[in-house]
Design an enzyme around this catalytic site. Structure first.
Site, PDB file in Angstrom:
ATOM      1  N   GLY A  10      51.683  21.219  18.382  1.00  0.00           N
ATOM      2  CA  GLY A  10      51.102  22.149  19.343  1.00  0.00           C
ATOM      3  C   GLY A  10      51.430  23.585  18.996  1.00  0.00           C
ATOM      4  N   PHE A 118      49.117  37.298  43.339  1.00  0.00           N
ATOM      5  CA  PHE A 118      48.505  36.035  42.906  1.00  0.00           C
ATOM      6  C   PHE A 118      48.679  35.014  44.012  1.00  0.00           C
ATOM      7  CE2 PHE A 118      46.964  34.000  38.942  1.00  0.00           C
ATOM      8  CZ  PHE A 118      46.455  35.117  38.318  1.00  0.00           C
ATOM      9  N   ASP A 212      46.057  14.441  24.103  1.00  0.00           N
ATOM     10  CA  ASP A 212      46.513  13.588  22.992  1.00  0.00           C
ATOM     11  C   ASP A 212      48.002  13.258  23.070  1.00  0.00           C
ATOM     12  OD1 ASP A 212      43.947  13.940  22.055  1.00  0.00           O
ATOM     13  OD2 ASP A 212      44.504  15.369  20.490  1.00  0.00           O
ATOM     14  N   GLN A 231      45.147  19.759  38.998  1.00  0.00           N
ATOM     15  CA  GLN A 231      44.750  20.980  39.700  1.00  0.00           C
ATOM     16  C   GLN A 231      43.271  21.286  39.456  1.00  0.00           C
ATOM     17  OE1 GLN A 231      46.344  25.205  38.807  1.00  0.00           O
ATOM     18  NE2 GLN A 231      47.021  24.674  40.865  1.00  0.00           N
ATOM     19  N   HIS A 233      40.824  24.196  39.922  1.00  0.00           N
ATOM     20  CA  HIS A 233      40.838  25.640  40.181  1.00  0.00           C
ATOM     21  C   HIS A 233      39.636  25.969  41.054  1.00  0.00           C
ATOM     22  CE1 HIS A 233      40.787  29.951  39.553  1.00  0.00           C
ATOM     23  NE2 HIS A 233      41.939  29.874  38.900  1.00  0.00           N
ATOM     24  N   LEU A 243      36.370  29.237  33.561  1.00  0.00           N
ATOM     25  CA  LEU A 243      37.209  29.825  34.598  1.00  0.00           C
ATOM     26  C   LEU A 243      36.869  31.271  34.916  1.00  0.00           C
ATOM     27  CD1 LEU A 243      39.804  29.109  36.249  1.00  0.00           C
ATOM     28  CD2 LEU A 243      40.993  30.558  34.636  1.00  0.00           C
ATOM     29  N   GLU A 246      41.934  33.764  38.748  1.00  0.00           N
ATOM     30  CA  GLU A 246      42.414  34.089  40.089  1.00  0.00           C
ATOM     31  C   GLU A 246      42.701  35.589  40.210  1.00  0.00           C
ATOM     32  OE1 GLU A 246      45.062  31.135  41.729  1.00  0.00           O
ATOM     33  OE2 GLU A 246      46.306  32.752  42.493  1.00  0.00           O
ATOM     34  N   ARG A 277      45.894  27.166  45.228  1.00  0.00           N
ATOM     35  CA  ARG A 277      44.639  26.638  44.685  1.00  0.00           C
ATOM     36  C   ARG A 277      44.182  25.349  45.331  1.00  0.00           C
ATOM     37  NH1 ARG A 277      45.887  28.208  38.383  1.00  0.00           N
ATOM     38  NH2 ARG A 277      45.607  30.434  38.776  1.00  0.00           N
ATOM     39  N   HIS A 348      41.388  21.978  36.041  1.00  0.00           N
ATOM     40  CA  HIS A 348      42.004  23.138  35.402  1.00  0.00           C
ATOM     41  C   HIS A 348      43.367  22.861  34.786  1.00  0.00           C
ATOM     42  CE1 HIS A 348      42.857  27.308  34.681  1.00  0.00           C
ATOM     43  NE2 HIS A 348      43.873  27.327  35.510  1.00  0.00           N
ATOM     44  N   ARG A 389      50.488  23.640  41.284  1.00  0.00           N
ATOM     45  CA  ARG A 389      51.042  24.789  40.572  1.00  0.00           C
ATOM     46  C   ARG A 389      50.525  26.096  41.159  1.00  0.00           C
ATOM     47  NH1 ARG A 389      49.195  28.224  36.170  1.00  0.00           N
ATOM     48  NH2 ARG A 389      47.236  27.101  35.924  1.00  0.00           N
ATOM     49  N   LEU A 395      52.120  29.954  32.326  1.00  0.00           N
ATOM     50  CA  LEU A 395      52.514  30.703  31.127  1.00  0.00           C
ATOM     51  C   LEU A 395      54.030  30.890  31.168  1.00  0.00           C
ATOM     52  CD1 LEU A 395      49.777  33.486  30.832  1.00  0.00           C
ATOM     53  CD2 LEU A 395      49.936  31.341  29.588  1.00  0.00           C
TER      54      LEU A 395
END
Ligand SMILES: Cc1cc2nc3c(=O)[nH]c(=O)nc-3n(C[C@H](O)[C@H](O)[C@H](O)COP(=O)(O)OP(=O)(O)OC[C@H]3O[C@@H](n4cnc5c(N)ncnc54)[C@H](O)[C@@H]3O)c2cc1C
Length: 575
Positions: A10, A118, A212, A231, A233, A243, A246, A277, A348, A389, A395
């Site tokens: 990743g 937020f 995966d 979630q 969104h 998206l 938000e 959300r 999302h 969340r 992030l």
């Protein structure tokens, strides 16, 4: 066979932040990152709105405790509070560190990092780079990996995890360019493979978000935690699902139904458009169900509601959220300065995932850990998001827990030898798997089967659920899974054969989808994003616990493990 001290699957925020930490701690370690995309095309690059941290640049009375409380409340009390405390406490340092790496955050007039409101956060604490925050962070991280000499295998697809007697020893990967297969052996393996939005038919996620890593872990006999919590969104652009951040509501946009009403007043009067959300997505779905959605011709009874920015004015829209304006303009021809955007909920984010402790060590069950296996980021479940969340906490999770997991790995591999591993049987098995796909004489291409599976997941395990619906979903998805053998590939070559990758991904989508449905069916309550019409209340006495789903060909088995509570007693969640 390729040997590395550490192999990380990743190249998104979590994987790159972990690799950077390992390289910083011990430059002599041989670290490699493998990604099926180019690392800077990982889904992290699409993150828009920002990253939460109590820098107190705008709201001086903010505190890490307030951030922790908002996160726990947002999670509907399912988050592990020790993990949340670490997240909130370490946030300011990791954000400052990103700035020192060169990330260009947006500024206040006095030069300090700007912060915006937020959903679900009680203070303005989200740091951002306009509406391109993920892009700004990921580019700097990848640049730094190159500086530290971390090896990057890009456009290699990891097919399986090698796990022998409770110890991760490496992986098998397929080179998308020319079909080469390689076994990688390592002293520690880390999974940072991101989310699974593509399990559903409408999603904000990248095409590569096919779960995966989750499927690899499940097929190795290890559990996945809290998979029922998906979630949705609230503001996916209709009809594409892409998206609309938000941040647009953070900057002041309104949600309106066909009657022009700001309907959030009836669902979350104190937070309005900035409710969390899960609540906002349910509100939109209920408005649409009640006939107050909107059609493309503007009439009532349609499949979307409006996100209205017009009162914000051109200058604010273009300086704070230019990318969102551009998305609506480019994809559906809406100029948001002049007209509202059509939006509805879109799959999302994955709250659940590979269960880990706060050092990223992967759990083997209700108790115990797997040797040499680590995970962080969206594919992991540590669990800081519990049942729902908050925006801009993901992030943050990638950076805080990517860093911590990197540090734990750097320590773990000291004085550790490479495991003994015989590569031939793994290579043979992978070769046969690819060949079998090439030889398969089915009657349908991949796309219709994938579409049918994604449609079933959205229909039977969407924003609202009940027993009958999910049982039907399990039946249909089982049948679709059994039809995997009916696909055939149009391309039978070995050069850049993207159909092989799509076929392998489809298999994973199916495993992950069925894990979600089964976990959801077994949780007989409503909590956070898991909203059941037959069990409408949260049920702490019976379900204040994490579910662990174990996959096998014979069926999926569910067990439970306790939630860690520290300072916040579960209360009713109201906004
Ligand atoms: C449109 C959008 C906007 C968002 N905005 C925000 C936001 O503003 N704030 C916020 O906090 N969160 C946001 N999120 C969520 C957040 O961006 C993600 O949760 C986070 O970036 C995930 O990072 P990651 O490193 O875990 O995975 P990703 O960035 O998804 O990276 C996964 C990596 O794994 C690799 N990979 C996967 N499978 C394989 C395989 N089989 N073989 C090899 N490599 C593989 C991929 O190539 C990729 O490199 C947003 C998400 C989306 C979709």
């Amino acid at each position: 066979m390729l040997d590395h001290d550490v192999i990380i699957v990743g190249g998104g925020l979590a994987g790159c932040r972990a690799a950077l930490e390992i390289a910083r701690i011990d430059r002599s370690l041989n670290v490699a990152v493998v990604a099926k995309t180019h690392p800077i095309r990982s889904h992290s690059v699409a993150a828009q709105g920002g990253i939460a941290a109590t820098l107190k640049n705008v709201d001086s009375e903010d505190s890490w405790e307030a951030h922790a409380f908002d996160t726990v409340k947002g999670s509907d009390y399912l988050a592990d509070q020790d993990a949340v405390e670490i997240l909130a406490q370490e946030a300011p340092d990791v954000v400052i560190d990103l700035e020192h790496l060169g990330v260009l955050f947006s500024r206040l007039p006095d030069g300090r990092i700007a912060q915006r409101p937020f959903g679900g956060h009680s203070y303005r604490r989200t740091c951002y780079a306009a509406d391109k925050t993920g892009h700004a962070i990921l580019h700097e991280l990848v640049n730094n990996l190159r500086r530290y000499g971390v090896q990057i295998y890009q456009e290699w697809y990891v097919m399986r995890l090698i796990l022998e007697e409770g110890e991760a020893k490496g992986l098998v990967m397929y080179h998308m360019l020319d079909g080469r297969l390689k076994v990688v052996r390592a002293k520690a393996v880390m999974l940072a493979t991101g989310g699974y939005g593509r399990v559903f038919n409408t999603t904000s996620n990248d095409f590569a978000s096919t779960g995966d890593g989750l499927a690899m872990v499940a097929q190795a006999g290890l559990p996945l935690q809290d998979m029922e919590f998906v979630q949705f969104h609230p503001t996916g652009l209709y009809p594409v699902g892409v998206l609309i951040s938000e941040a647009v509501r953070g900057e002041g946009a309104y949600l309106r139904n066909s009657e022009g009403d700001r309907f959030m007043e009836n669902y979350a009067p104190s937070k309005m458009e900035l409710a969390p959300r899960d609540i906002t997505s349910r509100a939109i779905t209920l408005e649409i169900r009640a006939g107050r959605g909107i059609h493309t011709d503007g009439s009532a009874g349609g499949p979307f509601v409006h996100l209205d920015l017009r009162h914000m004015g051109r200058e604010k829209i273009m300086s704070r959220i230019p990318f969102c304006w551009e998305e609506a303009h480019r994809l559906v021809g809406v100029d948001a300065v002049e007209e509202p955007m059509p939006v509805r909920p879109t799959a999302h984010y994955s709250m659940g995932g590979i269960p880990v402790d706060t050092d990223g060590r992967v759990r083997s069950g209700v108790e115990g850990f797997v040797e040499a296996l680590f995970s962080a980021g969206e594919c992991a479940c540590v669990s800081v998001h519990g049942a729902n969340r908050l925006g801009s906490n993901s992030l943050l999770e990638c950076v805080v827990y990517g860093k911590r997991t990197g540090a734990a790995i750097a320590q773990y591999v000291q004085n550790r030898k490479l495991p003994s591993l015989e590569e031939a049987p793994y290579l043979q098995e992978a070769k046969e798997q690819v060949q079998a796909l090439l030889d398969q004489q089915g009657e349908q291409r991949i796309n219709p089967l994938r579409q049918a599976f994604q449609d079933a997941m959205s229909q039977y395990c969407g924003v609202f659920r009940d027993q009958e619906l999910m049982e039907k979903g399990l039946e249909i998805t089982q049948e679709l899974q059994q039809n995997y053998g009916t696909i055939y590939l149009g391309d039978r070559g070995s050069l850049w054969n993207t159909e092989i990758i799509e076929a392998l991904e489809l298999k994973n989508i199916m495993v992950v989808g069925r894990m979600i449905l089964t976990s959801a069916l077994n949780r007989k309550e409503s909590r956070g994003a898991h909203s059941r019409e037959d069990y409408t209340q949260r049920d702490d006495p019976n379900f204040l616990k994490h579910s662990l789903a174990f996959y096998s060909a014979a069926g999926i088995d569910i067990q439970y493990r306790p939630v860690t509570l520290t300072q916040f007693e579960p209360q009713e969640r109201k906004y």
